[in-house]
Enzyme design. Structure first.
Site, mmCIF file in Angstrom:
data_model
loop_
_atom_site.group_PDB
_atom_site.id
_atom_site.type_symbol
_atom_site.label_atom_id
_atom_site.label_comp_id
_atom_site.label_asym_id
_atom_site.label_seq_id
_atom_site.Cartn_x
_atom_site.Cartn_y
_atom_site.Cartn_z
ATOM 1 N N SER A 65 8.625 34.424 15.963
ATOM 2 C CA SER A 65 8.672 35.826 15.293
ATOM 3 C C SER A 65 7.077 36.015 15.040
ATOM 4 O O SER A 65 6.436 36.114 15.831
ATOM 5 C CB SER A 65 9.303 35.498 13.952
ATOM 6 O OG SER A 65 9.753 36.628 13.450
ATOM 7 N N ASP A 123 19.383 38.544 19.414
ATOM 8 C CA ASP A 123 18.442 38.838 18.468
ATOM 9 C C ASP A 123 18.543 40.290 17.615
ATOM 10 O O ASP A 123 18.300 41.362 18.504
ATOM 11 C CB ASP A 123 16.836 38.554 18.956
ATOM 12 C CG ASP A 123 16.006 38.595 17.688
ATOM 13 O OD1 ASP A 123 16.232 39.127 16.657
ATOM 14 O OD2 ASP A 123 15.098 37.772 17.980
ATOM 15 N N HIS A 150 18.004 35.271 16.161
ATOM 16 C CA HIS A 150 16.710 35.354 15.860
ATOM 17 C C HIS A 150 16.102 33.796 15.549
ATOM 18 O O HIS A 150 15.044 33.653 15.425
ATOM 19 C CB HIS A 150 16.046 36.310 14.769
ATOM 20 C CG HIS A 150 14.815 36.354 14.364
ATOM 21 N ND1 HIS A 150 13.999 36.979 15.605
ATOM 22 C CD2 HIS A 150 13.851 36.256 13.595
ATOM 23 C CE1 HIS A 150 12.716 37.093 15.159
ATOM 24 N NE2 HIS A 150 12.531 36.704 14.143
#
Length: 260
Positions: A98, A213, A241
């Site tokens: 991320s 996601d 995610h």
């Protein structure tokens, strides 16, 4: 073992170094607003297979110091470079999830990939992070009811079912961060872009992204794959995610195969 590395006067970064004698080194950069502990299910497995696993808490998060400033890609990449130098790391695989993926990308561009032999981007928040609408909503929540914000993040983070105790654990990881650093990274993800960095990555790159996601759309993984030379994209069919947990066995095996 765990220790601190000074990155500037009054600011030290926490480093978890598991199996220092391992034959190959993997450096993990966590996502916002978590800590190195999000990779527990990699640290449980990979060191037993001979890998040295290093988890770094960025400034403001986890066990690291929490200054009021320094929450931009340049400074965050500089912190990583200082840790790499202090530990004398070379020929390592850099894994970023991320926002950690975005920091990894900027590290590669800013320092010409110093010490990195391979790069792994997991649901990376790049080349853009949050839309202005999403960022401003999160910013308001972070500054007024951060626990509520964290619960909302968990609700959209995973595609697969998570238990109540797991959710509580994840919630606490997020609240370890300072409120001001949590807010500052939201602004970073809203305002800073990394398009120019992508062409400066030359090492073999593995892109892992959950097709479900809801935080960083899968389309951004395709864009990274198109713009980073010598990259490969592996969609994770049953992940949101959190591919590092949702399909952890597949994730770990893929990582091992990629490192070689």
């Amino acid at each position: 073992m765990g220790y601190f590395v000074s990155v500037e006067p009054g600011v030290s970064i926490y480093v978890e170094d598991i199996n220092p004698g391992g034959s190959k080194t993997i450096v993990f950069l966590h996502g916002w607003p978590l800590s190195h502990k999000q990779f527990e299910y990699q640290f449980d497995v990979l060191p037993t297979m001979g890998y040295r696993c290093i988890g770094i808490d960025w400034r403001g998060f986890g066990k690291s110091d929490k200054p009021m400033s320094g929450y931009n890609y340049d400074r965050l990449a500089d912190d990583i470079r200082t840790v790499v130098g202090a530990l004398q790391l070379d020929n390592f695989t850099l894994v970023g999830h991320s926002t950690g993926g975005a920091i990894a990308i900027h590290y590669m561009a800013r320092y010409n990939g110093y010490g990195v032999s391979k790069l792994v981007l997991v649901d990376a928040a790049a080349p853009i992070g949050f839309t202005k609408e999403t960022a401003n909503k999160l910013l308001t929540e972070a500054l007024n009811d951060r626990p509520k914000m964290m619960r909302g993040i968990i609700d959209t983070f995973f595609f697969q079912y998570i238990t109540g105790p797991f959710s509580d654990w994840f919630f606490q990881l997020g609240l370890q961060a300072a409120g001001w650093s949590t807010a500052a990274i939201i602004i970073l993800l809203r305002d800073e872009k990394l398009d120019a960095d992508l062409q400066k990555i030359f090492v073999p790159t593995l892109i892992i992204h959950g097709i479900h996601d809801q935080v960083i759309p899968f389309a951004q993984a395709r864009e990274l794959n198109q713009k980073i030379r010598n990259s490969q994209l592996v969609p994770f069919q049953y992940s949101g995610h959190g591919a590092f947990w949702e399909e952890r066995n597949k994730f770990n095996q893929l990582l091992i195969q990629f490192i070689g």
